[in-house]
Design an enzyme around this catalytic site. Structure first.
Site, PDB file in Angstrom:
ATOM      1  N   ASP A 121       0.786  -1.238   0.000  1.00  0.00           N
ATOM      2  CA  ASP A 121       0.000   0.000   0.000  1.00  0.00           C
ATOM      3  C   ASP A 121       0.818   1.288   0.000  1.00  0.00           C
ATOM      4  OD1 ASP A 121      -2.554   1.133  -0.211  1.00  0.00           O
ATOM      5  OD2 ASP A 121      -2.616   1.593   1.918  1.00  0.00           O
ATOM      6  N   ASP A 159      -4.090  -4.714  -4.964  1.00  0.00           N
ATOM      7  CA  ASP A 159      -3.268  -3.544  -5.299  1.00  0.00           C
ATOM      8  C   ASP A 159      -1.815  -3.862  -5.653  1.00  0.00           C
ATOM      9  OD1 ASP A 159      -5.562  -2.176  -4.605  1.00  0.00           O
ATOM     10  OD2 ASP A 159      -4.779  -1.391  -2.716  1.00  0.00           O
ATOM     11  N   ASP A 309     -12.071   2.237   5.287  1.00  0.00           N
ATOM     12  CA  ASP A 309     -10.953   2.339   4.348  1.00  0.00           C
ATOM     13  C   ASP A 309      -9.757   3.037   4.988  1.00  0.00           C
ATOM     14  OD1 ASP A 309     -12.315   1.185   2.134  1.00  0.00           O
ATOM     15  OD2 ASP A 309     -13.338   3.087   1.781  1.00  0.00           O
TER      16      ASP A 309
END
Length: 335
Positions: A121, A159, A309
């Site tokens: 991330d 991701d 989130d």
């Protein structure tokens, strides 16, 4: 015997049946179900439903507080399956084993997201991951072994590939990441009942034709040819129609690879410019293998509706349960 197994046994004895409703009116049977304080186990679902999910526990709390209407609305989440995300910093063996065992007992498919790649991330809300490559190999080995012979659908590393393409992940880590993803696919595919879908971002992320070509190349380098397919829209809000069109285009570039779509929060589509806890969103298509499109294997809820989130829009830390946001998603749901 774990709390999870006790709960499943108790529910089987009680003979609870699904009462999930798409209409705003609440019938007597639904009210009775909410009053029991337990989420139904959605017998019609091909996926396993966690009877101890945060949503199921919230129903109990709100019933005790007299919030019967809110508790009933929340059953739109609690009664439906969502992926389990084993904590990366911990040994995943226990939660994965419990979920896989329960799913196998019921003849259903357990949903998982494997999310622990090093340098995850890029320093955003969910930054972290395994300390190094060897730590990740150890973690994925334990994860895979815990699946046993159960039917499982694993979305691998949300991701991870897209962050290579968009430049977020420093170039020094690209080769290692691709190698680790390929190793993870191979290890997970040793489990006889496991299907693996390597994450490929979402339609609003990698759109430029040149970047899309790079995404295809990176997916190949990460072992997509040995996976069952790729996953789209994880934790995002792109509509089914837009995501399916994108998926079919990507599938054609990947030799016909199949895909799955995360529909957990896309019922109202995206809010332009907002990806972190955007307001006024809604639950999307309930999880199912019945998609009407041969290349689209399933609509699944990868992001667990109601989990934050990150610390934006007043939310708690990423991954933490946020009951009022969950309630808004349920209240706005169209089915």
């Amino acid at each position: 015997m774990s709390r999870l197994i006790h709960a499943l046994a108790a529910l089987a004895v009680l003979g609870l049946a699904a009462g999930c409703t798409s209409a705003p009116d609440i019938d007597e049977a639904s009210v009775a179900g909410a009053a029991s304080g337990k989420a139904d186990l959605a017998p019609a679902s091909p996926f396993w439903v966690d009877p101890e999910s945060p949503a199921a526990q919230q129903i109990e709390t709100w019933q005790e507080e007299g919030r019967t209407r809110d508790a009933e609305l929340l059953r739109r989440i609690a009664d439906r399956p969502a992926a389990l995300w084993p904590a990366g910093e911990n040994d995943p063996t226990v939660p994965v084993t419990e979920a896989a065992t329960a799913a196998r007992r019921e003849g259903r498919t357990a949903l998982f997201a494997a999310y622990n790649i090093p340098h995850r991330d890029c320093g955003q809300h969910s930054a972290g991951g395994a300390a190094d490559a060897d730590a990740y190999r150890t973690w994925i080995e334990k994860f895979a072994a815990a699946l046993g012979k159960a039917k499982a659908l694993v979305v691998l590393e949300p991701d991870a590939v897209a962050h290579i393409v968009d430049g977020c992940t420093p170039g020094i880590h690209h080769g290692e990441r691709e190698a680790l993803l390929g190793e993870a696919i191979d290890r997970l595919k040793r489990q006889p009942g496991t299907k693996v879908y390597l994450d490929a971002g979402n339609p609003a992320w990698i759109r430029d034709p040149q970047k899309l070509g790079q995404l295809v190349q990176r997916l190949y380098r990460a072992g997509i040819a040995r996976a069952d397919g790729f996953a789209l829209n994880v934790s995002n809000f792109q509509t089914d129609e837009v995501t399916k069109e994108y998926g079919l285009r990507l599938s054609a570039d990947l030799g016909g690879k199949h895909f799955v779509i995360d529909t957990s929060r896309n019922g109202n589509g995206p809010l332009p410019g907002e990806w972190c806890n955007p307001p006024d969103r809604a639950l999307g298509t309930p999880p199912t293998f019945d998609t009407g499109e041969p290349a689209l294997d399933a609509y699944v809820w990868v992001k667990r509706p109601g989990e934050s989130d990150g610390t934006c829009e007043g939310g708690p830390n990423a991954g933490q349960w946020w009951p009022e946001y969950a309630l808004e998603l349920a209240r706005n749901a169209k089915e």
